[in-house]
Motif scaffolding. Structure first.
Motif, mmCIF file in Angstrom:
data_model
loop_
_atom_site.group_PDB
_atom_site.id
_atom_site.type_symbol
_atom_site.label_atom_id
_atom_site.label_comp_id
_atom_site.label_asym_id
_atom_site.label_seq_id
_atom_site.Cartn_x
_atom_site.Cartn_y
_atom_site.Cartn_z
ATOM 1 N N LEU A 187 -97.661 9.736 30.683
ATOM 2 C CA LEU A 187 -98.920 9.008 30.536
ATOM 3 C C LEU A 187 -99.333 9.040 29.077
ATOM 4 C CD1 LEU A 187 -101.691 7.782 31.476
ATOM 5 C CD2 LEU A 187 -102.459 10.153 31.824
ATOM 6 N N LEU A 188 -99.585 7.857 28.512
ATOM 7 C CA LEU A 188 -100.138 7.741 27.166
ATOM 8 C C LEU A 188 -101.594 7.320 27.315
ATOM 9 C CD1 LEU A 188 -99.512 7.806 24.070
ATOM 10 C CD2 LEU A 188 -99.150 5.329 24.247
ATOM 11 N N LEU A 189 -102.506 8.200 26.912
ATOM 12 C CA LEU A 189 -103.927 8.004 27.180
ATOM 13 C C LEU A 189 -104.719 7.924 25.880
ATOM 14 C CD1 LEU A 189 -106.159 7.955 29.399
ATOM 15 C CD2 LEU A 189 -106.283 10.459 29.137
ATOM 16 N N GLY A 190 -105.555 6.891 25.762
ATOM 17 C CA GLY A 190 -106.437 6.755 24.609
ATOM 18 C C GLY A 190 -107.817 7.297 24.924
ATOM 19 N N THR A 191 -108.323 8.188 24.081
ATOM 20 C CA THR A 191 -109.649 8.776 24.293
ATOM 21 C C THR A 191 -110.436 8.763 22.987
ATOM 22 O OG1 THR A 191 -108.615 10.957 24.000
ATOM 23 C CG2 THR A 191 -109.117 10.286 26.251
ATOM 24 N N ASP A 192 -111.656 8.262 23.061
ATOM 25 C CA ASP A 192 -112.563 8.340 21.919
ATOM 26 C C ASP A 192 -113.108 9.763 21.850
ATOM 27 O OD1 ASP A 192 -114.009 7.559 19.730
ATOM 28 O OD2 ASP A 192 -115.477 6.372 20.842
ATOM 29 N N LEU A 193 -113.331 10.255 20.632
ATOM 30 C CA LEU A 193 -113.688 11.657 20.456
ATOM 31 C C LEU A 193 -115.169 11.834 20.138
ATOM 32 C CD1 LEU A 193 -110.581 12.849 18.387
ATOM 33 C CD2 LEU A 193 -110.922 12.885 20.875
ATOM 34 N N VAL A 194 -115.696 13.009 20.511
ATOM 35 C CA VAL A 194 -117.072 13.363 20.182
ATOM 36 C C VAL A 194 -117.216 13.415 18.654
ATOM 37 C CG1 VAL A 194 -118.827 15.168 20.333
ATOM 38 C CG2 VAL A 194 -117.384 14.660 22.317
ATOM 39 N N LYS A 195 -118.314 12.843 18.166
ATOM 40 C CA LYS A 195 -118.602 12.855 16.725
ATOM 41 C C LYS A 195 -120.097 12.765 16.534
ATOM 42 C CE LYS A 195 -115.804 9.425 16.421
ATOM 43 N NZ LYS A 195 -115.603 9.191 17.891
ATOM 44 N N ASP A 196 -120.550 12.527 15.325
ATOM 45 C CA ASP A 196 -121.989 12.524 15.083
ATOM 46 C C ASP A 196 -122.668 11.358 15.793
ATOM 47 O OD1 ASP A 196 -122.722 10.290 12.771
ATOM 48 O OD2 ASP A 196 -120.651 11.004 12.684
ATOM 49 N N GLU A 197 -123.918 11.600 16.200
ATOM 50 C CA GLU A 197 -124.654 10.637 17.014
ATOM 51 C C GLU A 197 -124.831 9.300 16.307
ATOM 52 O OE1 GLU A 197 -129.038 10.220 19.220
ATOM 53 O OE2 GLU A 197 -128.345 12.169 18.462
ATOM 54 N N ALA A 198 -125.108 9.324 15.009
ATOM 55 C CA ALA A 198 -125.367 8.072 14.292
ATOM 56 C C ALA A 198 -124.154 7.149 14.334
ATOM 57 C CB ALA A 198 -125.769 8.366 12.849
ATOM 58 N N THR A 199 -122.964 7.696 14.140
ATOM 59 C CA THR A 199 -121.745 6.898 14.171
ATOM 60 C C THR A 199 -121.512 6.326 15.562
ATOM 61 O OG1 THR A 199 -120.736 8.201 12.402
ATOM 62 C CG2 THR A 199 -119.245 6.956 13.820
ATOM 63 N N LEU A 200 -121.744 7.146 16.581
ATOM 64 C CA LEU A 200 -121.520 6.707 17.946
ATOM 65 C C LEU A 200 -122.490 5.604 18.355
ATOM 66 C CD1 LEU A 200 -120.866 10.181 19.570
ATOM 67 C CD2 LEU A 200 -119.265 8.273 19.576
ATOM 68 N N VAL A 201 -123.760 5.792 18.081
ATOM 69 C CA VAL A 201 -124.756 4.793 18.483
ATOM 70 C C VAL A 201 -124.523 3.484 17.739
ATOM 71 C CG1 VAL A 201 -127.208 4.208 18.478
ATOM 72 C CG2 VAL A 201 -126.470 6.484 19.207
ATOM 73 N N ALA A 202 -124.205 3.559 16.447
ATOM 74 C CA ALA A 202 -123.974 2.331 15.663
ATOM 75 C C ALA A 202 -122.809 1.526 16.231
ATOM 76 C CB ALA A 202 -123.709 2.693 14.206
ATOM 77 N N ALA A 203 -121.795 2.202 16.764
ATOM 78 C CA ALA A 203 -120.639 1.500 17.327
ATOM 79 C C ALA A 203 -121.014 0.673 18.551
ATOM 80 C CB ALA A 203 -119.546 2.504 17.681
ATOM 81 N N TYR A 204 -122.138 1.022 19.192
ATOM 82 C CA TYR A 204 -122.576 0.316 20.392
ATOM 83 C C TYR A 204 -123.896 -0.438 20.187
ATOM 84 C CZ TYR A 204 -118.863 2.873 22.683
ATOM 85 O OH TYR A 204 -117.621 3.362 23.032
ATOM 86 N N ASP A 205 -124.350 -0.498 18.946
ATOM 87 C CA ASP A 205 -125.593 -1.207 18.638
ATOM 88 C C ASP A 205 -125.503 -1.722 17.205
ATOM 89 O OD1 ASP A 205 -128.095 -2.274 18.902
ATOM 90 O OD2 ASP A 205 -129.184 -0.376 18.720
ATOM 91 N N ASP A 206 -124.603 -2.690 16.980
ATOM 92 C CA ASP A 206 -124.295 -3.155 15.637
ATOM 93 C C ASP A 206 -125.436 -3.977 15.055
ATOM 94 O OD1 ASP A 206 -123.486 -6.311 15.923
ATOM 95 O OD2 ASP A 206 -123.067 -5.164 17.731
ATOM 96 N N ALA A 207 -125.450 -4.041 13.730
ATOM 97 C CA ALA A 207 -126.529 -4.722 13.019
ATOM 98 C C ALA A 207 -126.562 -6.216 13.283
ATOM 99 C CB ALA A 207 -126.386 -4.453 11.511
ATOM 100 N N GLN A 208 -125.405 -6.813 13.595
ATOM 101 C CA GLN A 208 -125.348 -8.262 13.819
ATOM 102 C C GLN A 208 -125.776 -8.663 15.234
ATOM 103 O OE1 GLN A 208 -121.725 -10.239 12.380
ATOM 104 N NE2 GLN A 208 -121.200 -8.365 11.273
#
Length: 320
Positions: A187-208
């Motif tokens: 099994l080859l599995l892709g997982t996003d990793l825990v990181k700082d909150e600002a980076t995570l939230v921005a990835a799901y709430d972009d400026a555009q």
């Protein structure tokens, strides 16, 4: 050129029936929720492609970085003759694996969209005329029966999509993967990793506002398919980090008190001002946690690769 074969394991009306069930159940519970798979009609898929190009959205770039750097190592570790991809979509990232797997005989993409499977399959056959492509129109969460194909087999589940499953759903999914794998498979599995909150939230709430449009697209789907009268302007896009569960939640928040009629499921749904519908959970992982979840399903994590910035991981696991 090898022929493209497509097997439909879903009944013709399965998608419509599933949408009706999810809307009827999700919008009558407290708190309200809808599964993220209903973002992805043609327009939603276009919006997601736009999201992957945004400066704030790092997962696609990070995963591609790992694939480009590690594809030869993945190929050497698995020696796969069959590549199975769950939720394959356009099969774009998979091309790096296919190119590296020099002994590959068969590619088995699995997706609910027959049109996406057909387009991707034709493109791959042009690039790799000796490849056998057997596409499956199927929902991997409903149980999956794979056709006969030469081993060893590599099952790929990329994009961090496993994070969209709730913990019980993840456990059930990983157990089903364990049952699909034979000795020598991986099994080859892709997982996003825990990181700082600002980076995570921005990835799901972009400026555009592209992610906001993507989130609200579920309302357009309900309107079109079930005759709903949602006005997307009545809802705000919300992205929140839940530090206890270590996941991002996307929600739609009612801007005022309102009632929405959905004739296709015979519903009138009332919203209080500020009431929210959760439309997506996207769990983030740590290596120890991923290893433990895999082990609980009888899978042994043998390789763990990250991009240079350690934002995303690909892991290779075998049946224990």
């Amino acid at each position: 050129m090898s022929p493209l074969s497509i097997t439909r394991t879903l009944p013709a009306d399965a998608t419509a029936a599933a949408l009706r069930a999810d809307v009827a159940q999700g919008l009558t519970r407290t708190p309200k929720q809808l599964p993220p798979k209903w973002f992805y009609d043609a327009r939603g898929s276009e919006l997601f492609e736009e999201i992957t190009q945004l400066p704030e959205y790092y997962p696609t770039r990070a995963e591609r970085e790992i694939l480009l750097a590690r594809a030869p190592e993945i190929a050497a570790a698995t020696d796969a003759r069959t590549l199975i991809e769950l939720g394959s979509g356009s099969s774009d990232k998979t091309r790096h694996l296919i190119g590296a797997l020099t002994g590959l005989h068969t590619y088995l993409p699995v997706d609910v969209s027959e049109s996406a499977l057909t387009a991707a399959g034709k493109t791959l056959l042009t690039e790799h005329p000796g490849l056998t492509v057997h596409a499956l129109v199927a929902d991997f969460q409903r149980g999956l029966a794979l056709p006969e194909a030469p081993g060893p087999r590599l099952l790929a589940f990329l994009g961090g999509t496993i994070g969209n499953l709730l913990p019980d759903e993840r456990a059930a999914f990983l157990r089903s993967v364990h049952d699909l794998l034979s000795p020598g498979d991986a099994l080859l599995l892709g997982t996003d990793l825990v990181k700082d909150e600002a980076t995570l939230v921005a990835a799901y709430d972009d400026a555009q506002g592209v992610t906001a449009a993507f989130n609200k697209n579920v309302l357009h789907v309900i309107n079109r398919e079930l005759g709903g009268d949602f006005d997307p302007a009545d809802f705000d896009h919300v992205a929140l980090w839940n530090p206890e569960r270590e996941w991002i939640e996307m929600r739609l928040r009612a801007r005022k008190e309102l009632t929405v009629k959905i004739p296709g499921v015979d519903l009138a749904v009332s919203f209080a001002e500020g009431e929210e519908v959760r439309t997506e959970v996207s769990a983030k992982f740590r290596e120890d946690g991923a290893r433990a979840e895999l082990a609980a399903a009888g899978l042994e994590l043998s390789k763990w690769w990250t991009d240079d910035a350690e934002r995303f991981a690909l892991s290779l696991s075998v049946r224990g």
